[in-house]
Design a protein around this motif. Structure first.
Motif, PDB file in Angstrom:
ATOM      1  N   ALA A  68       0.743  -1.051   0.039  1.00  0.00           N
ATOM      2  CA  ALA A  68       0.331   0.520   0.021  1.00  0.00           C
ATOM      3  C   ALA A  68       0.441   1.359  -0.109  1.00  0.00           C
ATOM      4  N   ARG A  69       0.452   2.574  -0.835  1.00  0.00           N
ATOM      5  CA  ARG A  69       0.751   3.372  -0.417  1.00  0.00           C
ATOM      6  C   ARG A  69      -0.076   4.381   0.401  1.00  0.00           C
ATOM      7  N   LYS A  70      -0.988   4.788   0.644  1.00  0.00           N
ATOM      8  CA  LYS A  70      -1.859   5.151   1.581  1.00  0.00           C
ATOM      9  C   LYS A  70      -2.991   3.522   2.079  1.00  0.00           C
ATOM     10  N   THR A  71      -3.680   3.393   3.155  1.00  0.00           N
ATOM     11  CA  THR A  71      -4.936   2.904   3.767  1.00  0.00           C
ATOM     12  C   THR A  71      -5.463   3.609   4.996  1.00  0.00           C
ATOM     13  N   TYR A  72      -6.535   3.376   4.258  1.00  0.00           N
ATOM     14  CA  TYR A  72      -7.809   3.700   5.684  1.00  0.00           C
ATOM     15  C   TYR A  72      -8.194   2.364   6.601  1.00  0.00           C
ATOM     16  N   ASP A  73      -8.150   2.541   7.572  1.00  0.00           N
ATOM     17  CA  ASP A  73      -8.791   1.160   8.244  1.00  0.00           C
ATOM     18  C   ASP A  73     -10.474   1.904   9.009  1.00  0.00           C
ATOM     19  N   ILE A 112     -12.483  -4.314  10.766  1.00  0.00           N
ATOM     20  CA  ILE A 112     -12.732  -4.549   9.854  1.00  0.00           C
ATOM     21  C   ILE A 112     -12.938  -4.979   8.990  1.00  0.00           C
ATOM     22  N   SER A 113     -11.998  -3.031   8.161  1.00  0.00           N
ATOM     23  CA  SER A 113     -11.681  -3.229   6.480  1.00  0.00           C
ATOM     24  C   SER A 113     -10.630  -2.087   7.045  1.00  0.00           C
ATOM     25  N   SER A 114      -9.989  -2.232   5.505  1.00  0.00           N
ATOM     26  CA  SER A 114      -8.631  -2.160   5.347  1.00  0.00           C
ATOM     27  C   SER A 114      -9.934  -2.126   3.941  1.00  0.00           C
ATOM     28  N   CYS A 115      -8.668  -0.332   3.443  1.00  0.00           N
ATOM     29  CA  CYS A 115      -8.884  -0.047   2.361  1.00  0.00           C
ATOM     30  C   CYS A 115      -7.433   0.398   1.551  1.00  0.00           C
ATOM     31  N   SER A 116      -6.581   0.390   0.489  1.00  0.00           N
ATOM     32  CA  SER A 116      -5.488   0.512   0.889  1.00  0.00           C
ATOM     33  C   SER A 116      -5.791   1.048  -1.447  1.00  0.00           C
ATOM     34  N   ASN A 117      -4.705   1.909  -1.300  1.00  0.00           N
ATOM     35  CA  ASN A 117      -4.093   2.541  -3.378  1.00  0.00           C
ATOM     36  C   ASN A 117      -3.084   2.301  -2.961  1.00  0.00           C
ATOM     37  N   CYS A 118      -2.527   1.029  -3.888  1.00  0.00           N
ATOM     38  CA  CYS A 118      -0.942   0.383  -3.865  1.00  0.00           C
ATOM     39  C   CYS A 118      -0.870   1.009  -5.260  1.00  0.00           C
ATOM     40  N   GLY A 119      -1.106   2.049  -5.876  1.00  0.00           N
ATOM     41  CA  GLY A 119      -0.581   2.903  -6.886  1.00  0.00           C
ATOM     42  C   GLY A 119      -0.315   1.858  -8.157  1.00  0.00           C
TER      43      GLY A 119
END
Length: 425
Positions: free
Chosen positions: A331-336, A350-357
């Motif tokens: 990941a380069r940026k993640t919201y949990d 309960i959730s992890s959302c990531s931008n991996c570029g």
């Protein structure tokens, strides 16, 4: 995977990015391997050019009947053949070493990611809902499930060992209802296409999303060469591997409900009670593939899709922006998203959302070509839990429990539960 050209052009910037991950400088060693590889390739190319020129001269010498010159030139071609083989092998050795080095390095955090070694540096972005005030002492999900006689760890351990569970009756149906609700929401309102991918994948699929080589011990490997998927991110993202796509194909959004398998290596003593950390669990996953300029906006959209699941389940949660040291490898940026658990009096992921570029896309060689352009570009990949079904179930159990140990079913799940309003023993 990292772009070697960017490292050549900005070695100090690359090392500064790794420093946010609390890693030592790597650019000098990477550039040394790259230089050795290119030097060997240059020797190989020069020898090839010289051999081609000599091959023409051999033909001319043969035509003239000049045997001495013919033999001299053939001897020189044989020498160059050895140079070609040696320089090719050397280039291959340094290319493999370079790729292995790059494959072991995590993605570089974006500038707005907070720098910190662990979760203590995470930043709360927003929250939703207020934790429920109970007029009785709330139980945890284990006591609730066992009280209902629908959650059994003992019999699961007898057949499979620790970190497994058997759900029966209403809880088994509740798990299924949650998954169906999430899939329906994402496909009918959020624009995702449902997929049913393989649960077994090969090495290259795991490598493409960053599980290999660094995290092999965290996954289960079969004795005939397959890996059990740790998340459906792996097969869904690999749908785009080794292909050049049209610009009009993006954004592409997929969702899937699958079992997930994780060895939980190194997690001894962590969350040993209950359903928080299991070897086998179910998850509804979201995967988005976009053009580079759209990935940041897509991360915000994806995160909101996961939040909507929790809002409709009426579960209090908060959104955390992860620090550089707490983010996942790719990941380069993640919201949990963290949901409130009354028994622990705290929020849990309960959730992890990531931008991996383009990090995964480079490993998979997943590219697209813009309309009217000849040169393809690497895609950007994103993934997020939409959400972890087992954790959603235990959150529903704890937040919707009643004094008698029954569970009030959230309104949105009742159609999937045959109209059942309260789950009792």
């Amino acid at each position: 995977m990292h772009d070697i050209r960017l490292i050549r052009d900005n070695p100090a910037e690359f090392d500064a990015g790794l420093a946010k991950r609390f890693l030592p400088p790597q650019a000098d060693e990477i550039l040394r391997l790259d230089r050795k590889r290119r030097e060997a390739l240059t020797r190989q190319q020069e020898a090839e050019t010289e051999r081609n020129a000599l091959s023409k001269q051999i033909g001319q010498a043969k035509a003239k009947g000049d045997e001495d010159e013919f033999n001299r030139l053939r001897s020189e071609v044989e020498r160059l053949k050895g140079v070609l083989e040696a320089s090719g092998a050397e280039a291959g050795k340094f290319d493999e070493a370079l790729n292995m080095h790059l494959a072991g390095l995590p993605n570089i955090p974006l500038d707005d990611v907070p720098v910190g070694e662990d979760e203590e540096a995470n930043e709360e972005v927003r929250g939703w809902g207020e934790p429920r005030e109970f007029d009785f002492e709330p139980k945890d999900h284990v006591d609730l499930g066992e009280g209902l006689k629908q959650l059994d760890f003992e019999r699961a351990a007898a057949m499979s060992g620790s970190r497994f569970a058997v759900l029966t009756g209403g809880l088994a149906r509740l798990e299924r209802a949650l998954a169906q609700f999430m899939l329906d929401l994402h496909t009918t309102e959020h624009g995702f296409t449902e997929a049913s991918p393989p649960y077994l994948v090969r090495d290259e699929a795991m490598y493409g999303t960053g599980q290999l080589p660094k995290f092999a011990e965290d996954s289960f490997h079969t004795d005939n060469g397959y890996w059990l998927i740790p998340t459906s991110e792996v097969p869904l993202t690999n749908l785009f591997r080794e292909t050049i796509h049209a610009e009009a194909d993006f954004p592409a959004r997929f969702t899937a409900f699958t079992p997930c398998f994780r060895s939980e290596a190194g997690s001894a003593g962590r969350d040993t009670r209950g359903l928080i950390r299991m070897h086998q669990f179910h998850k509804v996953e979201m995967v988005c593939i976009t053009k580079p300029e759209d990935s940041e906006e897509e991360l915000e959209r994806m995160t909101n899709c996961a939040e909507e699941v929790l809002r409709r389940l009426e579960l209090p949660y908060r959104v955390m922006l992860l620090s550089s040291g707490d983010m996942g490898f790719g990941a380069r940026k993640t919201y949990d998203l963290e949901v409130w658990l009354p028994s622990q009096k705290t929020y849990r992921e309960i959730s992890s959302c990531s931008n991996c570029g383009d990090f995964q896309a480079r490993r998979m060689n997943a590219r697209f070509r813009r309309d009217g352009e000849k040169k393809p570009e690497f895609l950007h990949t994103l993934n997020g839990s939409g959400v972890a079904v087992g954790r959603a179930m235990l959150a529903v159990m704890e937040n919707r429990q009643n004094a008698d140990g029954s569970i009030t079913i959230p309104d949105v799940l009742r159609p999937y539960m045959g109209g059942l309003e309260v789950l009792g023993a």
